[in-house]
Design an enzyme around this catalytic site. Structure first.
Site, PDB file in Angstrom:
ATOM      1  N   GLU A 104      -8.080 -12.694  -8.929  1.00 21.35           N
ATOM      2  CA  GLU A 104      -6.713 -12.184  -8.720  1.00 21.35           C
ATOM      3  C   GLU A 104      -5.752 -13.333  -8.471  1.00 21.35           C
ATOM      4  O   GLU A 104      -4.644 -13.387  -9.016  1.00 21.35           O
ATOM      5  CB  GLU A 104      -6.671 -11.228  -7.517  1.00 21.35           C
ATOM      6  CG  GLU A 104      -7.425  -9.932  -7.717  1.00 21.35           C
ATOM      7  CD  GLU A 104      -7.292  -9.009  -6.518  1.00 21.35           C
ATOM      8  OE1 GLU A 104      -6.238  -8.981  -5.869  1.00 21.35           O
ATOM      9  OE2 GLU A 104      -8.272  -8.303  -6.217  1.00 21.35           O
TER      10      GLU A 104
ATOM     11  N   HIS B 255      -4.262  -5.279  -9.224  1.00 24.67           N
ATOM     12  CA  HIS B 255      -5.196  -4.231  -8.804  1.00 24.67           C
ATOM     13  C   HIS B 255      -6.634  -4.722  -9.019  1.00 24.67           C
ATOM     14  O   HIS B 255      -6.931  -5.326 -10.052  1.00 24.67           O
ATOM     15  CB  HIS B 255      -4.949  -2.953  -9.615  1.00 24.67           C
ATOM     16  CG  HIS B 255      -5.847  -1.834  -9.205  1.00 24.67           C
ATOM     17  ND1 HIS B 255      -5.638  -1.097  -8.056  1.00 24.67           N
ATOM     18  CD2 HIS B 255      -6.988  -1.350  -9.765  1.00 24.67           C
ATOM     19  CE1 HIS B 255      -6.600  -0.201  -7.942  1.00 24.67           C
ATOM     20  NE2 HIS B 255      -7.437  -0.333  -8.955  1.00 24.67           N
TER      21      HIS B 255
ATOM     22  N   MET C 232       0.798  -1.224   0.000  1.00 26.68           N
ATOM     23  CA  MET C 232       0.000   0.000   0.000  1.00 26.68           C
ATOM     24  C   MET C 232       0.837   1.283   0.000  1.00 26.68           C
ATOM     25  O   MET C 232       0.393   2.303   0.525  1.00 26.68           O
ATOM     26  CB  MET C 232      -0.945  -0.004   1.224  1.00 26.68           C
ATOM     27  CG  MET C 232      -1.906  -1.171   1.251  1.00 26.68           C
ATOM     28  SD  MET C 232      -2.917  -1.292  -0.252  1.00 26.68           S
ATOM     29  CE  MET C 232      -4.031   0.083   0.011  1.00 26.68           C
ATOM     30  N   ARG C 233       2.035   1.217  -0.547  1.00 23.22           N
ATOM     31  CA  ARG C 233       2.852   2.426  -0.665  1.00 23.22           C
ATOM     32  C   ARG C 233       3.200   2.653  -2.131  1.00 23.22           C
ATOM     33  O   ARG C 233       3.250   1.698  -2.907  1.00 23.22           O
ATOM     34  CB  ARG C 233       4.157   2.283   0.150  1.00 23.22           C
ATOM     35  CG  ARG C 233       3.971   2.021   1.634  1.00 23.22           C
ATOM     36  CD  ARG C 233       3.374   3.198   2.367  1.00 23.22           C
ATOM     37  NE  ARG C 233       4.160   4.416   2.223  1.00 23.22           N
ATOM     38  CZ  ARG C 233       5.190   4.740   3.001  1.00 23.22           C
ATOM     39  NH1 ARG C 233       5.552   3.953   3.989  1.00 23.22           N
ATOM     40  NH2 ARG C 233       5.854   5.871   2.796  1.00 23.22           N
ATOM     41  N   ILE C 234       3.424   3.915  -2.463  1.00 17.88           N
ATOM     42  CA  ILE C 234       3.823   4.220  -3.841  1.00 17.88           C
ATOM     43  C   ILE C 234       5.354   4.156  -3.918  1.00 17.88           C
ATOM     44  O   ILE C 234       6.047   4.851  -3.158  1.00 17.88           O
ATOM     45  CB  ILE C 234       3.294   5.604  -4.265  1.00 17.88           C
ATOM     46  CG1 ILE C 234       1.764   5.562  -4.259  1.00 17.88           C
ATOM     47  CG2 ILE C 234       3.816   5.980  -5.647  1.00 17.88           C
ATOM     48  CD1 ILE C 234       1.115   6.918  -4.347  1.00 17.88           C
TER      49      ILE C 234
ATOM     50  N   ASP D 211      -1.097   2.846 -10.114  1.00 12.58           N
ATOM     51  CA  ASP D 211      -1.829   1.856 -10.918  1.00 12.58           C
ATOM     52  C   ASP D 211      -1.749   2.153 -12.420  1.00 12.58           C
ATOM     53  O   ASP D 211      -2.721   1.967 -13.154  1.00 12.58           O
ATOM     54  CB  ASP D 211      -3.289   1.749 -10.439  1.00 12.58           C
ATOM     55  CG  ASP D 211      -3.359   1.360  -8.969  1.00 12.58           C
ATOM     56  OD1 ASP D 211      -2.546   0.529  -8.545  1.00 12.58           O
ATOM     57  OD2 ASP D 211      -4.216   1.895  -8.243  1.00 12.58           O
TER      58      ASP D 211
HETATM   59  C1  GRF Z   1      -5.994  -7.022  -3.462  1.00 13.14           C
HETATM   60  O1  GRF Z   1      -7.343  -6.767  -3.787  1.00 13.14           O
HETATM   61  C2  GRF Z   1      -5.088  -6.404  -4.479  1.00 13.14           C
HETATM   62  O2  GRF Z   1      -5.635  -6.355  -5.760  1.00 13.14           O
HETATM   63  C3  GRF Z   1      -4.940  -4.990  -3.956  1.00 13.14           C
HETATM   64  O3  GRF Z   1      -4.908  -5.124  -2.553  1.00 13.14           O
HETATM   65  C4  GRF Z   1      -5.598  -6.314  -2.178  1.00 13.14           C
HETATM   66  C5  GRF Z   1      -4.604  -7.107  -1.395  1.00 13.14           C
HETATM   67  O4  GRF Z   1      -5.147  -8.295  -0.883  1.00 13.14           O
HETATM   68  N1  GRF Z   1      -3.748  -4.374  -4.499  1.00 13.14           N
HETATM   69  P1  GRF Z   1      -4.176  -9.405  -0.302  1.00 13.14           P
HETATM   70  O5  GRF Z   1      -3.299  -8.716   0.737  1.00 13.14           O
HETATM   71  O6  GRF Z   1      -3.366  -9.951  -1.435  1.00 13.14           O
HETATM   72  O7  GRF Z   1      -5.077 -10.417   0.316  1.00 13.14           O
END
Ligand code: GRF
Length: 186
Positions: A165, A100, A83-85, A136
């Site tokens: 995913e 994503h 969650m960091r850029i 993204d």
């Molecule tokens: C996922 O939905 C991914 O696409 C997004 O953050 C979420 C991470 O989920 N970037 P996890 O930590 O892989 O369970």
């Protein structure tokens, strides 16, 4: 087939990391995970990574990340809920993939499933892409589509997307390993 060295970056639950580790441990992906790096000491994914016997590093300071990565020198970095850029000195140096929860370029940034519901989209999905500077952005590698139902809450939609995913991230990494994709860091 060649095998590659991978580092996975996480910030939380780590279910995409777990899906990658499962694919690697079962031999579906020919890769060696050198380390899982989290910017959060409390990330649940760290426990999961340890269960797989993977080296775990916590690095909260983004300024130190490059020197940590330099010690591993991975062929590929996989962002899995990181969650960091990443700063340009890192995006310019490494080949990096991200997953994503939307059909990019739609709904970049945070809470993509909420954005899809708000937009009354009939379909959404997920995207694996190469990482460039910017949020993204970067060349798209693979996408999977899911329906958005009228009854969906953001959580229900996010879960439906997450199932896809876990499938396409391994497929994208495999395509890279098999040389069906190439990437020169920019
Ligand atoms: C996922 O939905 C991914 O696409 C997004 O953050 C979420 C991470 O989920 N970037 P996890 O930590 O892989 O369970």
């Amino acid at each position: 087939m060649r095998s590659i060295d991978v580092v996975i970056l996480i910030s939380g639950r780590g279910s995409n990391m777990e899906a990658l580790l499962k694919s690697i441990h079962s031999g579906v992906i020919q890769a060696n995970v050198l380390a899982v790096i989290s910017n959060k000491p409390t990330a649940l994914g760290l426990e999961t990574a340890k269960r797989f016997g993977t080296e775990c590093i916590v690095e909260e300071n983004l300024d130190n990340l490059d020197s940590v990565l330099t010690t591993y020198s991975p062929d590929l970095i996989c962002l899995a809920g990181f969650m960091r850029i990443l700063p340009p000195n890192i995006t310019a140096k490494y080949t990096i993939m991200n997953i994503h929860p939307s059909l990019l370029p739609l709904y970049p940034g945070l809470r993509a499933p909420n954005q899809a519901i708000k937009a009354k989209a009939k379909y959404s999905g997920c995207t694996v892409h190469f990482v460039e500077e910017g949020v993204d952005t970067g060349p798209i590698i693979l996408q999977a589509v899911v329906p958005v139902l009228d009854s969906d809450t953001p959580e229900i939609l996010a879960d439906r997307i997450l199932g896809q995913e876990h499938i396409i991230y391994s497929q994208a990494v495999n395509a890279f390993i098999q040389g069906r994709l190439s990437r020169t860091p920019v």
